[in-house]
Each structure stands twice: as C-alpha cells, then as structure tokens.
Design a protein around this motif. Structure first.
Motif, mmCIF file in Angstrom:
data_model
loop_
_atom_site.group_PDB
_atom_site.id
_atom_site.type_symbol
_atom_site.label_atom_id
_atom_site.label_comp_id
_atom_site.label_asym_id
_atom_site.label_seq_id
_atom_site.Cartn_x
_atom_site.Cartn_y
_atom_site.Cartn_z
ATOM 1 N N TRP A 203 5.621 -3.205 -18.580
ATOM 2 C CA TRP A 203 6.809 -2.475 -18.049
ATOM 3 C C TRP A 203 6.279 -1.185 -17.413
ATOM 4 O O TRP A 203 5.560 -0.415 -18.420
ATOM 5 C CB TRP A 203 7.784 -2.177 -18.978
ATOM 6 N N PHE A 204 6.311 -0.721 -16.336
ATOM 7 C CA PHE A 204 5.923 0.438 -15.698
ATOM 8 C C PHE A 204 6.682 1.716 -16.275
ATOM 9 O O PHE A 204 7.707 1.537 -16.185
ATOM 10 C CB PHE A 204 6.028 0.546 -14.176
ATOM 11 N N SER A 205 5.879 2.543 -16.720
ATOM 12 C CA SER A 205 6.647 3.916 -16.966
ATOM 13 C C SER A 205 7.402 4.493 -15.626
ATOM 14 O O SER A 205 8.356 4.969 -15.868
ATOM 15 C CB SER A 205 5.424 5.057 -17.277
ATOM 16 N N ASP A 206 6.682 4.138 -14.492
ATOM 17 C CA ASP A 206 7.382 4.768 -13.350
ATOM 18 C C ASP A 206 8.757 4.119 -12.975
ATOM 19 O O ASP A 206 9.476 4.817 -12.125
ATOM 20 C CB ASP A 206 6.353 4.274 -12.206
ATOM 21 N N ASN A 207 9.136 3.281 -13.782
ATOM 22 C CA ASN A 207 10.440 2.780 -13.628
ATOM 23 C C ASN A 207 11.607 3.835 -13.812
ATOM 24 O O ASN A 207 12.571 3.863 -13.545
ATOM 25 C CB ASN A 207 10.882 1.497 -14.693
ATOM 26 N N PHE A 208 11.248 4.751 -14.614
ATOM 27 C CA PHE A 208 12.090 5.823 -15.138
ATOM 28 C C PHE A 208 12.442 6.797 -13.878
ATOM 29 O O PHE A 208 13.337 7.219 -13.948
ATOM 30 C CB PHE A 208 11.666 6.532 -16.323
ATOM 31 N N SER B 246 1.536 -2.983 4.783
ATOM 32 C CA SER B 246 2.816 -3.031 4.403
ATOM 33 C C SER B 246 3.684 -3.256 5.457
ATOM 34 O O SER B 246 2.987 -3.593 6.561
ATOM 35 C CB SER B 246 3.299 -1.556 4.040
ATOM 36 N N ARG B 247 4.866 -3.804 5.485
ATOM 37 C CA ARG B 247 5.449 -4.318 6.848
ATOM 38 C C ARG B 247 5.703 -3.165 7.848
ATOM 39 O O ARG B 247 5.448 -3.279 9.071
ATOM 40 C CB ARG B 247 6.859 -4.477 6.500
ATOM 41 N N SER B 248 5.831 -1.919 7.348
ATOM 42 C CA SER B 248 5.643 -0.680 8.348
ATOM 43 C C SER B 248 4.207 -0.350 8.980
ATOM 44 O O SER B 248 4.296 0.018 10.073
ATOM 45 C CB SER B 248 5.852 0.655 7.454
ATOM 46 N N MET C 276 -0.160 -8.444 -4.614
ATOM 47 C CA MET C 276 0.855 -8.271 -5.409
ATOM 48 C C MET C 276 2.074 -8.522 -4.460
ATOM 49 O O MET C 276 2.248 -8.781 -3.453
ATOM 50 C CB MET C 276 0.925 -6.698 -5.652
ATOM 51 N N LEU C 277 3.211 -8.851 -5.306
ATOM 52 C CA LEU C 277 4.538 -9.105 -4.960
ATOM 53 C C LEU C 277 5.241 -7.940 -5.185
ATOM 54 O O LEU C 277 5.397 -7.017 -6.128
ATOM 55 C CB LEU C 277 5.204 -10.186 -5.797
ATOM 56 N N PRO C 278 6.133 -7.263 -3.938
ATOM 57 C CA PRO C 278 6.860 -6.119 -4.130
ATOM 58 C C PRO C 278 8.147 -6.197 -5.158
ATOM 59 O O PRO C 278 8.646 -7.342 -5.147
ATOM 60 C CB PRO C 278 7.371 -5.829 -2.666
ATOM 61 N N PRO D 65 6.325 -19.563 -12.462
ATOM 62 C CA PRO D 65 5.979 -19.141 -11.250
ATOM 63 C C PRO D 65 4.815 -18.391 -10.967
ATOM 64 O O PRO D 65 3.832 -18.714 -10.250
ATOM 65 C CB PRO D 65 7.129 -18.716 -10.372
ATOM 66 N N TYR D 66 4.876 -17.093 -11.925
ATOM 67 C CA TYR D 66 3.686 -16.210 -11.518
ATOM 68 C C TYR D 66 2.343 -17.061 -12.124
ATOM 69 O O TYR D 66 1.175 -16.729 -11.843
ATOM 70 C CB TYR D 66 3.765 -14.993 -12.369
ATOM 71 N N ARG D 67 2.644 -17.648 -13.356
ATOM 72 C CA ARG D 67 1.351 -18.274 -13.957
ATOM 73 C C ARG D 67 0.893 -19.268 -13.028
ATOM 74 O O ARG D 67 -0.306 -19.383 -12.947
ATOM 75 C CB ARG D 67 1.726 -18.847 -15.253
ATOM 76 N N ALA E 239 0.785 -1.288 -0.084
ATOM 77 C CA ALA E 239 0.074 0.023 0.010
ATOM 78 C C ALA E 239 0.858 1.222 -0.051
ATOM 79 O O ALA E 239 0.310 2.426 -0.304
ATOM 80 C CB ALA E 239 -0.812 0.074 1.358
ATOM 81 N N THR E 240 1.936 1.239 0.559
ATOM 82 C CA THR E 240 2.890 2.422 0.259
ATOM 83 C C THR E 240 3.870 2.357 -0.936
ATOM 84 O O THR E 240 4.642 3.275 -1.081
ATOM 85 C CB THR E 240 3.863 2.634 1.404
ATOM 86 N N GLY E 241 3.522 1.404 -1.770
ATOM 87 C CA GLY E 241 4.266 1.263 -2.883
ATOM 88 C C GLY E 241 3.843 1.939 -4.216
ATOM 89 O O GLY E 241 2.878 2.699 -4.168
ATOM 90 N N ASN E 242 4.564 1.550 -5.539
ATOM 91 C CA ASN E 242 4.058 2.400 -6.555
ATOM 92 C C ASN E 242 2.705 2.433 -7.130
ATOM 93 O O ASN E 242 1.948 3.250 -7.228
ATOM 94 C CB ASN E 242 5.025 1.794 -7.531
ATOM 95 N N VAL E 243 2.081 1.168 -7.308
ATOM 96 C CA VAL E 243 0.778 0.934 -7.663
ATOM 97 C C VAL E 243 -0.062 1.119 -6.176
ATOM 98 O O VAL E 243 -1.154 1.846 -6.289
ATOM 99 C CB VAL E 243 0.465 -0.470 -8.119
ATOM 100 N N PHE F 21 -5.446 -9.996 -8.470
ATOM 101 C CA PHE F 21 -3.880 -10.109 -8.481
ATOM 102 C C PHE F 21 -3.270 -9.602 -9.459
ATOM 103 O O PHE F 21 -3.389 -9.338 -10.671
ATOM 104 C CB PHE F 21 -3.790 -11.725 -8.676
ATOM 105 N N GLN F 22 -2.186 -8.868 -8.975
ATOM 106 C CA GLN F 22 -1.210 -8.124 -9.925
ATOM 107 C C GLN F 22 -0.147 -9.182 -10.430
ATOM 108 O O GLN F 22 0.795 -9.563 -9.525
ATOM 109 C CB GLN F 22 -0.660 -6.893 -9.208
ATOM 110 N N SER F 23 -0.305 -9.551 -11.595
ATOM 111 C CA SER F 23 0.600 -10.425 -12.058
ATOM 112 C C SER F 23 1.737 -9.728 -12.981
ATOM 113 O O SER F 23 2.000 -8.587 -12.757
ATOM 114 C CB SER F 23 -0.289 -11.688 -12.864
ATOM 115 N N ASP G 269 3.243 -8.907 6.851
ATOM 116 C CA ASP G 269 4.742 -9.267 6.138
ATOM 117 C C ASP G 269 4.288 -10.479 5.117
ATOM 118 O O ASP G 269 3.967 -11.351 5.888
ATOM 119 C CB ASP G 269 5.881 -9.437 7.120
ATOM 120 N N LEU G 270 4.357 -10.487 3.981
ATOM 121 C CA LEU G 270 4.323 -11.463 3.187
ATOM 122 C C LEU G 270 5.160 -12.750 3.870
ATOM 123 O O LEU G 270 4.677 -13.999 3.497
ATOM 124 C CB LEU G 270 4.897 -11.484 1.725
ATOM 125 N N ALA G 271 6.262 -12.583 4.234
ATOM 126 C CA ALA G 271 7.229 -13.657 4.969
ATOM 127 C C ALA G 271 6.771 -14.220 6.089
ATOM 128 O O ALA G 271 7.614 -15.159 6.473
ATOM 129 C CB ALA G 271 8.596 -13.443 4.730
#
Ligand SMILES: NC(=O)c1ccc[n+]([C@@H]2O[C@H](COP(=O)([O-])OP(=O)(O)OC[C@H]3O[C@@H](n4cnc5c(N)ncnc54)[C@H](OP(=O)(O)O)[C@@H]3O)[C@@H](O)[C@H]2O)c1
Length: 279
Positions: free
Chosen positions: A131-136, A33-35, A68-70, A109-111, A10-14, A96-98, A48-50
């Motif tokens: 691919w995310f535009s946000d990677n830039f 989120s972990r925080s 989703m997976l971070p 694995p995602y499939r 929830a604190t991430g890009n998407v 699910f964000q694949s 925490d997913l883990a």
C-alpha cells in the motif's frame, strides 16, 4: 542500439518521480500518458493502454519500458496484455509494477501478467509494492480533511511504501541488468495500523486525525457517494481483506537492495507531504 526508456503513467504518482530520477541519471525518457504532456524535462508521448494504435509511436526507439496500470482500473488483463505483448514483440526489457501478494495464487490477473513476462524471454524485473503512503494525500485525503480516516481495515497493519521509493527502485531496475529475472516485494520500513498512521499524520499536519474501522458496505457507500464508480469501490473494499488478515504487514529490505538506501518511513512521508495533506 536504441537507448530510450518508455515510462507509462508518467504524470502519475510513481511515474512522475521515476521520470525525474531517470533524467537526473542522464537517461533519455519518453513520458507516456493519454495527455502526452512533457514531464520533468522528458519528451511526452500520447499513449493509451486501451488503444493499441498509440503503441508504435510510443515504442519507437525504446529498449526498456516501465509498465504499470493506472489506479482506478479493474480490467487488469484487458489493459495490460496488449502493452506487455507489444513490449515482448519488440524485445524491450520490461520493469513491471505489480502488487504485493499477487504471487499467492496463479489465478490472480496481475500474477498472470507476471507469468507471461517471466516466460517471455525478454529481460525483466517485477516490482510488487505494498500500500502506498501517498494514498493518504490522494484516496484518503477527504477523510483527513474531516479529521477521520474511515476504512475496513480493522486493526490490520501495513508496511506503507512511499511512491518515491517505488520510483527509485524502478530506476535502479531500469538502469542496471544486475536485478534482471527477479521479483522484489517493496515495503516501507515498519508495519503500522491505520490508528498509528492517523497519529503520525496528525502530528505532521498539526490537526487531530483519528481512525475509524468501518464495514465493507459502509466503505463502499462512502466511496460511491463521493463519485467513485461502484465496481472500483467494490474492488478497493476487497483489497482490505489481505490487510485484515495481516498479509500486508511484512517488511522487506528490497528497496535497500535495489537502491542502496533504506525505505522512507511514514513519518518522513507525512512531513514531506504536510502541505498536500493539509490543503
Ligand atoms: N495505491 C496503492 O496503494 C497501490 C499499492 C500497490 C499497487 N498499486 C498499483 O499501482 C498502480 C497505480 O500506480 P500509480 O498510483 O503510480 O498510478 P496513477 O498515478 O493512478 O497513474 C496515473 C497515470 O496513468 C496515466 N493513465 C491513466 N489512464 C491511462 C490509460 N488508459 N493509458 C495510458 N495511461 C493512462 C495518467 O495520465 P493520463 O490521465 O493523461 O492518461 C497518469 O500519468 C495500480 O495498478 C495499483 O494496482 C497501488
């Protein structure tokens, strides 16, 4: 019936955009989120997913979940299986964000996570972003600072997608049942090479940015030199193979199908994020 939506990452890009959109629609959201930070007016929950012992509190009162997976994770099944199984056991609807293209081979694995969800009997929607535009302004930001994006993409094109469009698509899938049982390939409106992208970004920030096509080994060397773990650097290099093959160049209307609005262009992204790209 419980009516809360659990948003992972929830604190991430998407996730950050998704929480904002859902709150604006009047939904009640638990921002995970972990925080455990509160996000955009939504209650925060430490998750925490883990650590499956963090799941029960997070799922309390939930009827829908964005799973989703971070970024930075290579243990796809190890991290996703427990939370997906927890959602299924509670009969929670899963959005699910694949990843675009994983349906090419059932051994990916995602499939395999997608197949588990498809066969689970719970309502679901699968979103496969390109691919995310946000990677830039995240992964490739250091290169832009030096005036050169160096990637092992050769001249391969990608229909970059804005994380805001992924979030808007997810919000539509979470707040309506009309898309249930379907998978959507989320892309931007046009396929661009990294040289095209460099030109667009350069125009937005008012500084020269060029693109340099480099080898996988050179790319891995740059990333590990910047502190990226070797396994994740190798993973990132491997996912440029589909780019070079042209498999990330397809353009779909799926964002518009879900949201009723055309997907944002890279030029719109670059203009809106010019300050972050320049910083
Ligand atoms: N970038 C691309 O071009 C692209 C393209 C297609 C698909 N994808 C997929 O999209 C995903 C990344 O999406 P994104 O960029 O929105 O994610 P992101 O911003 O990297 O996600 C970060 C969020 O996840 C949380 N988080 C980190 N580790 C966690 C853990 N162990 N348990 C629970 N929460 C955790 C973070 O908060 P805390 O640190 O506080 O926990 C933060 O809220 C990846 O799976 C990637 O494969 C990416």
């Amino acid at each position: 019936m419980s009516k809360k939506i659990l948003v992972l990452g929830a604190t991430g890009n998407v996730g950050n955009h998704l929480v904002k959109t859902l709150i604006a629609k009047g939904e009640t959201v638990k921002a995970a989120s972990r925080s455990g930070k509160a996000v955009n007016g939504a209650e925060g929950v430490a998750f925490d997913l883990a650590d499956p012992s963090s799941f029960a509190h997070a799922f309390d009162g939930i009827d829908r979940a964005y799973i989703m997976l971070p970024g930075g994770s290579v243990a796809v099944k190890d991290l996703l299986l427990p939370v997906v199984e927890a959602a299924i056991a509670r009969k929670v609807k899963i959005v699910f964000q694949s990843v675009l293209g994983v349906d090419a081979d059932d051994s990916i694995p995602y499939r395999q996570i997608e197949i588990l969800i498809e066969k689970s009997g719970v309502p679901y929607v699968i979103l496969r972003p390109n691919w995310f535009s946000d990677n830039f302004h995240t992964f490739w930001k250091a290169g832009i600072g030096h005036g050169q994006i160096a990637l092992p993409a050769v001249n391969g094109k990608s229909s970059f997608i804005d994380a805001r469009d992924i979030a808007d698509s997810a919000a539509a899938a979470l707040t309506s049942s009309q898309f249930d049982g379907r998978a959507f390939n989320l892309t931007g409106p046009e396929a661009l090479g990294y040289a095209d992208a460099a030109t667009i970004l350069s125009g937005a920030i008012g500084r020269p940015v060029t693109y340099s096509a480099i080898s996988d080994d050179a790319f891995i060397g740059i990333l590990t030199g910047a502190g990226v773990p070797a396994d994740y650097a190798g993973f990132l290099a491997s996912i440029f193979h589909p780019v070079r093959e042209g498999w990330t160049a397809s353009v779909t209307q799926d964002v518009e199908t879900l949201t009723g609005k055309a997907a944002r262009s890279l030029a719109t992204y670059a203009s809106d994020y010019a300050a972050a790209l320049k910083a």
